[in-house]
Design a protein around this motif. Sequence first.
Motif, PDB file in Angstrom:
ATOM      1  N   LYS A 268       0.815  -1.207   0.000  1.00 55.23           N
ATOM      2  CA  LYS A 268       0.000   0.000   0.000  1.00 55.23           C
ATOM      3  C   LYS A 268       0.854   1.265   0.000  1.00 55.23           C
ATOM      4  CE  LYS A 268      -0.733  -0.326   4.969  1.00 55.23           C
ATOM      5  NZ  LYS A 268      -1.742  -0.475   5.990  1.00 55.23           N
TER       6      LYS A 268
ATOM      7  N   ASN B 278       1.887   5.230   1.005  1.00 54.48           N
ATOM      8  CA  ASN B 278       2.009   5.932   2.286  1.00 54.48           C
ATOM      9  C   ASN B 278       0.816   6.857   2.469  1.00 54.48           C
ATOM     10  OD1 ASN B 278       4.545   4.754   2.650  1.00 54.48           O
ATOM     11  ND2 ASN B 278       5.592   6.459   1.669  1.00 54.48           N
ATOM     12  N   ALA B 279       0.027   6.590   3.485  1.00 54.16           N
ATOM     13  CA  ALA B 279      -1.170   7.395   3.754  1.00 54.16           C
ATOM     14  C   ALA B 279      -0.779   8.756   4.329  1.00 54.16           C
ATOM     15  CB  ALA B 279      -2.082   6.660   4.721  1.00 54.16           C
TER      16      ALA B 279
ATOM     17  N   GLY C  41      -8.539   6.723   9.282  1.00 46.36           N
ATOM     18  CA  GLY C  41      -7.988   5.545   8.616  1.00 46.36           C
ATOM     19  C   GLY C  41      -8.561   5.276   7.234  1.00 46.36           C
TER      20      GLY C  41
ATOM     21  N   ASP D 282      -5.936   4.171   4.748  1.00 47.52           N
ATOM     22  CA  ASP D 282      -4.990   3.147   5.183  1.00 47.52           C
ATOM     23  C   ASP D 282      -5.296   1.847   4.438  1.00 47.52           C
ATOM     24  OD1 ASP D 282      -2.970   1.870   6.531  1.00 47.52           O
ATOM     25  OD2 ASP D 282      -4.199   1.438   8.291  1.00 47.52           O
ATOM     26  N   THR D 283      -5.111   1.885   3.140  1.00 45.78           N
ATOM     27  CA  THR D 283      -5.444   0.756   2.274  1.00 45.78           C
ATOM     28  C   THR D 283      -4.621   0.834   0.993  1.00 45.78           C
ATOM     29  OG1 THR D 283      -7.258  -0.414   1.202  1.00 45.78           O
ATOM     30  CG2 THR D 283      -7.337   1.993   1.120  1.00 45.78           C
TER      31      THR D 283
END
Length: 155
Positions: free
Chosen positions: A121, A123-124, A135, A138-139
């Motif tokens: 994934k 970087n959020a 969140g 966050d995927t």
Amino acid sequence: LFATFAYDKINGTERVTGSIGGYPLYTRFSNTHALDLEGGLRYYFLPEGPTRTYVAGVAGVRFHRPISATIRVLELGLTLSDLDYFDSSTLFIAGVDTGVSRDVSDRLALGAELGLRFQPKLNAAPVLEGTGLEGINDTGSRWALPISLFATWRF
């Protein structure tokens, strides 16, 4: 041994990414791009002759540009424009390929390849802090199925 370079242009789309008070939360992502550097090792089943089939192990790195997002809840009249959604990311990718190439002359070969890649994934970026939706980004790890056509020119 082989090495490849790729440029990926990704057009943003709008998706339902959650809900607020039972209303859909729409997110429209920005356009972005990425650069890929990959390398690996091929094993040819029959290396002699005009037609060659192979399998390959592949590893590489992807340099992904940031992605912003516009978040909307139509029923509440809420629009948050151009929020940082994903930061710039450097991702290590891995996969396998299988392919075939065919000589059409002493110098030119044409081929096709089918692969399978795993990308972790992105970087959020910190988004929607204090809303309970922190969140939401966050995927993103994924499997891809690249299909390639290629020409090889021998010097």
